[in-house]
Write a protein that holds these residues in place. Structure first.
Motif, PDB file in Angstrom:
ATOM      1  N   ARG A   1      -3.676   5.933  -1.749  1.00 15.50           N
ATOM      2  CA  ARG A   1      -3.305   4.767  -1.591  1.00 15.50           C
ATOM      3  C   ARG A   1      -1.569   4.995  -1.028  1.00 15.50           C
ATOM      4  NH1 ARG A   1       0.840   1.585  -4.292  1.00 15.50           N
ATOM      5  NH2 ARG A   1       0.650   2.865  -6.369  1.00 15.50           N
ATOM      6  N   ARG A   2      -1.252   4.379  -0.058  1.00 15.14           N
ATOM      7  CA  ARG A   2      -0.095   5.374   0.416  1.00 15.14           C
ATOM      8  C   ARG A   2       1.280   3.682   0.367  1.00 15.14           C
ATOM      9  NH1 ARG A   2       0.603   9.431   2.167  1.00 15.14           N
ATOM     10  NH2 ARG A   2      -1.280  10.531   2.414  1.00 15.14           N
ATOM     11  N   THR A   3       2.553   4.016   0.082  1.00 18.02           N
ATOM     12  CA  THR A   3       2.984   3.121   0.586  1.00 18.02           C
ATOM     13  C   THR A   3       4.170   3.290   1.464  1.00 18.02           C
ATOM     14  OG1 THR A   3       4.553   3.960  -0.974  1.00 18.02           O
ATOM     15  CG2 THR A   3       2.984   2.571  -2.468  1.00 18.02           C
ATOM     16  N   ALA A   4       5.602   2.200   1.764  1.00 20.40           N
ATOM     17  CA  ALA A   4       6.378   2.817   2.897  1.00 20.40           C
ATOM     18  C   ALA A   4       7.618   3.760   2.535  1.00 20.40           C
ATOM     19  CB  ALA A   4       7.315   1.488   2.834  1.00 20.40           C
ATOM     20  N   THR A   5       7.364   4.164   1.255  1.00 16.90           N
ATOM     21  CA  THR A   5       8.046   5.545   0.372  1.00 16.90           C
ATOM     22  C   THR A   5       7.253   6.879  -0.511  1.00 16.90           C
ATOM     23  OG1 THR A   5       8.307   4.161  -1.639  1.00 16.90           O
ATOM     24  CG2 THR A   5       9.832   4.271   0.349  1.00 16.90           C
ATOM     25  N   GLY A   6       5.517   6.344  -0.350  1.00 15.80           N
ATOM     26  CA  GLY A   6       5.089   7.913  -1.243  1.00 15.80           C
ATOM     27  C   GLY A   6       3.511   7.223  -1.198  1.00 15.80           C
ATOM     28  N   TYR A   7       3.523   7.849  -2.032  1.00 22.43           N
ATOM     29  CA  TYR A   7       2.072   7.614  -2.170  1.00 22.43           C
ATOM     30  C   TYR A   7       0.784   8.474  -3.847  1.00 22.43           C
ATOM     31  CZ  TYR A   7       2.245  12.693  -1.985  1.00 22.43           C
ATOM     32  OH  TYR A   7       3.003  14.291  -3.014  1.00 22.43           O
ATOM     33  N   GLU A   8      -0.217   7.774  -3.920  1.00 22.28           N
ATOM     34  CA  GLU A   8      -0.887   8.478  -5.350  1.00 22.28           C
ATOM     35  C   GLU A   8      -2.304   8.396  -4.915  1.00 22.28           C
ATOM     36  OE1 GLU A   8      -1.658   6.422  -9.750  1.00 22.28           O
ATOM     37  OE2 GLU A   8      -1.390   5.329  -8.019  1.00 22.28           O
TER      38      GLU A   8
END
Length: 194
Positions: free
Chosen positions: A125-132
């Protein structure tokens, strides 16, 4: 939901009825009965094998005095919420950055999430400032999350089919958290799992 899953599994084992295989839905979520049965059998085998719980204090020695310039604070240990579970944790500090390194003895239930059957599982899962990410490799569950804006995250593994080792907090990069987890001696974990 746990009650519903147990009822489904119990219902599948009744004499004279055909057992269902593959996925079913419980509360709108898919449950793979074959995987649930494999997990149950694996936990049963681990329990029969006699995974003796460790004293929480014995896990303290696994936490290093320092990691990449981060100094360890006081180490605490406690019993977990389930029988046979124990954990040790310490906070590591360097300037304004700090993370917690934790080793948890999962006892007999540890092997359920770390089996060879879990190999190949993957989620990102990616976000604007990171990932998991959640992956398994060689039967070992690995979770990694990082936020570049806050310079914080989490990295954890399941080792020796019994121990969860995790580092969570702030650091220069996620590599510091990875290094912290990997400083916990894998050979000693395997020996403790006996």
């Amino acid at each position: 939901m746990a009650v519903a899953v147990v009822m489904v599994v119990v219902g599948c084992g009744r004499q004279g009825e055909r057992s269902s295989s593959g996925p079913v839905e419980v509360n709108g979520k898919p449950i793979d009965l074959r995987q649930l049965e494999k997990d149950s059998e694996q936990a049963e085998r681990a329990a029969r094998k006699g995974a003796r719980p460790l004293a929480a204090a014995s896990l303290k020695d696994l936490l290093p005095a320092s990691v990449g310039g981060f100094a360890r604070g006081p180490v605490t240990s406690e019993l977990g919420p389930e029988p046979g579970m124990a954990k040790a944790r310490a906070k590591y500090v360097k300037g304004a950055s700090a993370f917690v390194l934790e080793v948890t003895d999962l006892g007999a239930i540890g092997s359920v999430g770390a089996s060879d059957d879990a190999q190949g599982a993957e989620s990102t899962r990616r976000t604007a400032t990171g990932y998991e990410t959640i992956t398994t490799a060689g039967g070992r569950l690995v979770t990694e999350a990082w936020d570049t804006a806050s310079k914080s995250g989490r990295y954890s593994i399941v080792a020796a089919d019994r121990f969860a080792v995790s580092a969570e907090g702030s650091a220069e990069t996620v590599d510091v958290l990875k290094a912290a987890v990997h400083t916990v001696n894998a050979a000693r974990l395997r020996a403790l799992a006996g």
